[in-house]
Design an enzyme around this catalytic site. Structure first.
Site, PDB file in Angstrom:
ATOM      1  N   GLU B  53      -4.963  19.669  16.178  1.00 37.12           N
ATOM      2  CA  GLU B  53      -5.964  20.296  15.587  1.00 37.12           C
ATOM      3  C   GLU B  53      -6.086  19.379  14.279  1.00 37.12           C
ATOM      4  O   GLU B  53      -5.245  19.416  13.375  1.00 37.12           O
ATOM      5  CB  GLU B  53      -5.438  21.529  15.039  1.00 37.12           C
ATOM      6  CG  GLU B  53      -5.616  22.609  16.251  1.00 37.12           C
ATOM      7  CD  GLU B  53      -5.251  24.134  15.743  1.00 37.12           C
ATOM      8  OE1 GLU B  53      -5.207  24.357  14.584  1.00 37.12           O
ATOM      9  OE2 GLU B  53      -4.845  24.912  16.427  1.00 37.12           O
ATOM     10  N   ASP B  64      -5.616  30.290   4.668  1.00 38.64           N
ATOM     11  CA  ASP B  64      -4.317  29.448   4.530  1.00 38.64           C
ATOM     12  C   ASP B  64      -3.453  29.907   3.640  1.00 38.64           C
ATOM     13  O   ASP B  64      -3.743  30.204   2.384  1.00 38.64           O
ATOM     14  CB  ASP B  64      -4.510  28.095   4.323  1.00 38.64           C
ATOM     15  CG  ASP B  64      -5.429  27.423   5.600  1.00 38.64           C
ATOM     16  OD1 ASP B  64      -4.436  27.613   6.658  1.00 38.64           O
ATOM     17  OD2 ASP B  64      -6.665  26.923   5.582  1.00 38.64           O
TER      18      ASP B  64
END
Lengths: 427, 264
Positions: B53, B64
C-alpha cells in the site's frame, strides 16, 4: 408578530415563503447535496452515527416535546429573541445608510453559537449518548458547548488549536470553569482545522457513546442542514424586527463567514425576499500575502471534513493553512450551502482584511458603545462598504454574531492599548 | 498479476496475504523507494509483502494516528508532490511488488478522478483504497476505475449496518478493507475482537477477499488475523520500523510478519 405582507417586493415569492409553517425549497437532497456541494465525504465508520443523528433530528422536529423544550431554552436560558438595535452614530460612517444590528452578542455565552448548541445537546440526550466533543476556534463554540453540557449534565471535551488557546486564553478558562476538558491541538497549523481533525479522530474512536457537536454549518450530512436550521431563528427574528422598525425589508443583509453558521442562519430569513445577501470573509493580511482565509473569494471546490465545498488548497489538493486575526474565521473551508449560494448567485461574498475589520471594531466601540467580536467586525466593515454603495436611502441588517470581550488581548495588542506598550511609547 | 490473482495464489498456498503500508516520499523520495523495495523483497530468508500500500501523504489525515500523521508530514515537508506518487508506484512494480494506493479523497478530486486512475494504471498500480470515500459519493470514481481497470477498495467498519456492508462490498473490487476497530491507524497491543465478527458479517455479502487493517504490529497478531481474514494489513508498525532502522528493519518486519500469516 406583526403582519408582514404589506411591503413592497416580489409578493408571490414572499407569500409562498411566509404562508408555509415550515419553509421549503432550500433543503438539500436526501443525501445532503446542495447542488454539487455537501454530501458525505467521510469514513464509513462514522456513517452509522450520521444516519442516527439525521433520523433522530427528523423525529425530533415532529415531536412537540422537543420543539417546546428547545423553544423554552432559547427564550428562558439563551435570552431570545435577541434585539435589533439601530446604530445611528455608526451609520454616519456608512454613507448615511441605516444600519441595524442583530444582537446575537447579547445571547447567553455572548454569541449566536448557543442556538445550535442547545438544539444539538437536546438531540444528544434523546440519542442516549453521554459524552460530547467539539472543536473551537475563537472559543465561542467551545464555551457554548461547555455551557449546554453543564446545563444538561453531559461530559464535555473541547479540542482547540494550541495557537488559539493562547489567543483566547480567557475562553479556555471559561470552558474549564464550566467543567469541560480542553485539549490543545498542536498538529498542523494548530488552529481550527486541526482541532476539527482531532475531534474527528476522537469521534471515530468513541462514537458509540459520543456525539460530535459540530459548531458550524459544515461537515457531512446532516450537519450543514441541522446547524442551519438551528440558526434560522436569527433571520426569522431579524426579518420581523426590521419590518416593524423600518416598515420595509432591508436592502442588504451582512454577515461574517468562516464556516458560515451565523451567515446561513440570518440569510435564511431573507432567501425568498428581494434582499442582497452578502457574506464577508477574512482576507487577513491580504490575498497577495497568502495569509488569509477568504475561501469563497479565493478558493476552489474540494472535499474537507466531510463535505464538498470551496476550500483553500494548493495545486496538489493539499489543504492550505488559513490565517486571520480572528480565530473564529481562521478556517480553510466553508459550509457547503454557501458554496451553492455563491455559484447560484443568490448570495455574494466579499473579502475584508484584518485592518479593515479592526477599524470597524474600534468604530463600533466608539460610536455605539458596543464591542463586537472581531469575527463580527468583518461584517461591520462590510456594512460600511455596502452603506457607501447604497447611500442614505439604504437599510442594512448586520449580524452582530458575538461580543468582543474575548478579543480584548488581541485588540489591546493591535491598538497598543496595553500598559506595557504605553510605557514603551513614552520612553 | 491482478489483486484477485495475488489473493488466489495466497489462498492456494493455504495462507492469508500480507499487505504493508508506507507513505510515499517518506522520509525522502529516494529513501522511500528503498523502503518499498525492502518491503517487497523481505530479508531474502523469506518473502516480503504480497501487496504494497503506497500512501499518498495528505495535509489532513483524519483517519490516521500520530505515527502516520508524522510520517506524512515529513514526506510533505521534504517536498513530496502528487506526481511523485506515480514514480514510487512504478518503482514498487519494477521491484516485483503489487502496488495499490491508499489516499484521502481530496487529492484525487483535485487531480481529477479519471486522470488519477489513468496515470496510476499506467504506472503499474492495481487498485486504490479510499478511506474517506463511501460508494454513494463515488459515481465519478466508479466510472474512472472501470474505464482504467483499477480495483477500488472501500472500507467497512464494525459500525457498518448489514445494508451498508452489502452496498460497500458490491461497490468494491479486488478486496474489501475491514477496519478491525473503531478508531484511527496505529499499532495496538491487541486487535479488536470486533474484527473477526466484522469479517464474518462481510462474508455474508461477498465472495471478495477481506483484508483486515488497523492495529496489527507483530507476527503473533498477524497469525491471529490470518486465521479468519484473507489479508493482513500492517501500516504504523512499518513506519516505526522505517524510522528506527531503515530498509533493513522494514525487510525484517516484512519477513517476520510473512511468517505470521503463514502460521495463521
Amino acid at each position: 408578530m406583526a403582519p408582514v405582507r404589506d411591503v413592497s417586493g416580489t409578493e408571490n415569492a414572499r407569500a409562498h415563503h411566509r404562508d408555509k409553517a415550515v419553509p421549503e425549497g432550500h433543503d438539500p437532497d436526501e443525501r445532503g447535496h446542495f447542488g454539487p456541494y455537501g454530501g458525505r465525504f467521510m469514513p464509513e465508520a462514522l456513517i452509522a452515527a450520521q444516519d442516527e443523528l439525521a433520523a433522530e433530528y427528523e423525529k425530533a422536529q415532529r415531536d412537540p416535546e422537543f420543539v417546546d423544550e428547545l423553544g423554552r431554552l432559547l427564550r428562558d436560558y439563551a435570552g431570545r429573541p435577541s434585539l435589533l438595535t439601530e446604530a445611528e452614530r455608526f451609520s454616519e460612517h456608512a454613507g448615511g445608510a441605516r444600519i441595524l444590528l442583530k444582537r446575537e452578542d447579547l445571547n447567553h455565552t455572548g454569541s449566536h453559537k448557543i442556538n445550535n448548541v442547545l438544539g444539538q445537546a437536546l438531540l444528544v440526550k434523546r440519542m442516549g449518548k453521554s459524552r460530547v466533543i467539539a472543536e473551537t476556534g475563537a472559543g465561542q463554540h467551545g464555551v457554548a458547548t461547555a455551557t449546554a453540557c453543564a446545563l444538561l449534565d453531559l461530559d464535555c471535551v473541547i479540542y482547540m488549536g494550541e495557537v488559539d488557546t493562547k489567543r483566547q486564553a480567557l475562553n479556555v478558562a471559561r470552558m474549564r470553569l464550566l467543567g469541560a476538558e480542553v485539549r490543545p491541538v498542536d498538529t498542523g497549523s494548530a488552529t481550527l482545522k486541526d482541532a476539527i481533525n482531532e475531534a474527528l479522530r476522537d469521534w471515530v474512536t468513541n462514537v458509540d457513546h459520543t456525539h460530535y457537536l459540530l459548531g458550524t454549518a459544515a461537515g457531512g450530512h446532516p450537519f450543514p442542514v441541522l446547524v442551519r436550521n438551528l440558526h434560522k431563528v436569527i433571520g426569522e427574528e431579524a426579518r420581523e424586527q426590521a419590518l416593524a422598525l423600518t416598515g420595509r425589508l432591508p436592502d442588504a443583509v451582512a454577515a461574517c463567514v468562516g464556516g458560515g453558521s451565523n451567515a446561513i442562519g440570518i440569510f435564511h430569513g431573507f432567501l425568498d425576499d428581494p434582499v442582497r445577501l452578502v457574506g464577508f470573509e477574512a482576507e487577513g493580511h491580504g490575498v497577495d500575502s497568502g495569509e488569509h482565509c477568504a475561501t469563497l473569494t479565493h478558493g476552489s471546490p474540494g472535499t474537507l471534513h466531510g463535505a464538498r465545498s470551496y476550500l483553500l488548497q494548493d495545486e496538489d489538493g493539499q489543504i492550505a493553512e488559513a490565517y486571520s486575526i480572528s480565530a473564529g474565521l481562521d478556517y480553510p473551508g466553508v459550509g457547503p450551502e454557501h458554496s451553492w449560494l455563491k455559484d447560484s448567485g443568490r448570495a455574494e461574498y466579499q473579502p475584508v482584511t484584518d485592518d479593515e475589520a479592526m477599524q470597524a471594531f474600534r468604530l463600533l466601540s466608539r460610536t455605539e458603545g458596543i464591542i463586537p467580536a472581531i469575527e463580527s467586525a468583518h461584517a461591520l466593515a462590510g456594512a460600511l462598504r455596502l452603506g457607501r454603495e447604497l447611500g442614505p436611502d439604504g437599510v442594512i441588517v448586520v449580524n452582530l454574531s458575538g461580543r468582543g470581550d474575548k478579543d480584548m488581548d488581541t485588540a489591546a495588542n493591535y491598538f497598543g492599548l496595553v500598559p506595557e506598550a504605553d510605557q514603551e511609547e513614552s520612553q | 498479476m491482478s489483486l484477485h490473482e495475488v489473493f488466489t495464489a495466497c489462498s492456494r498456498a493455504g495462507r492469508a496475504a500480507l499487505l504493508g503500508y508506507l507513505p510515499a516520499g517518506y522520509p525522502t523520495l529516494p529513501r522511500s523507494r528503498e523502503l518499498f523495495t525492502a518491503m517487497v523483497r523481505g530479508t531474502g530468508e523469506g518473502p516480503g509483502c504480497d501487496i504494497v500500500e503506497v500512501g499518498l501523504p495528505y495535509s489532513d489525515p483524519v483517519l490516521d494516528g500520530p505515527t502516520i500523521q508524522a510520517a506524512s508530514g515529513t514526506a510533505l515537508r521534504s517536498g513530496f508532490r502528487v506526481r511523485d506518487l506515480f514514480d514510487v508506484v512504478s518503482s514498487v512494480a519494477s521491484a516485483g511488488g503489487h502496488p495499490v494506493v491508499m489516499t484521502y479523497w481530496n487529492p484525487v478530486h483535485h487531480y481529477g478522478p479519471d486522470a488519477f486512475a489513468r496515470d496510476l494504471r499506467s504506472a503499474g498500480g492495481l487498485g486504490v483504497i479510499t478511506p474517506d470515500l463511501i460508494p454513494e459519493e463515488a459515481e465519478e470514481w466508479l466510472a474512472a476505475t472501470e474505464r482504467h481497470e483499477l480495483d477500488r477498495i472501500f472500507l467497512v467498519a464494525p459500525s457498518s449496518t448489514e445494508q451498508r456492508l452489502a452496498l460497500t462490498a458490491k461497490a468494491s473490487s479486488g478486496f474489501v478493507y475491514a477496519a478491525s476497530v473503531m478508531g484511527v491507524t496505529g499499532a495496538r497491543d491487541s486487535v479488536g475482537a470486533a474484527a473477526a465478527g466484522l469479517v464474518e458479517r462481510t462474508r455474508a455479502h461477498t465472495d471478495l477477499p477481506i483484508g483486515v487493517g488497523l492495529g496489527v504490529r507483530s507476527a503473533e497478531q498477524a497469525a491471529e488475523v490470518a486465521s479468519f481474514a484473507d489479508g493482513v494489513i500492517v501500516g504504523s508498525a512499518f513506519v516505526t520500523r522505517a524510522e528506527q532502522q531503515g530498509p533493513e528493519g522494514v525487510a525484517e518486519l516484512a519477513t517476520d510478519l510473512g511468517r505470521g500469516v503463514r502460521a495463521g
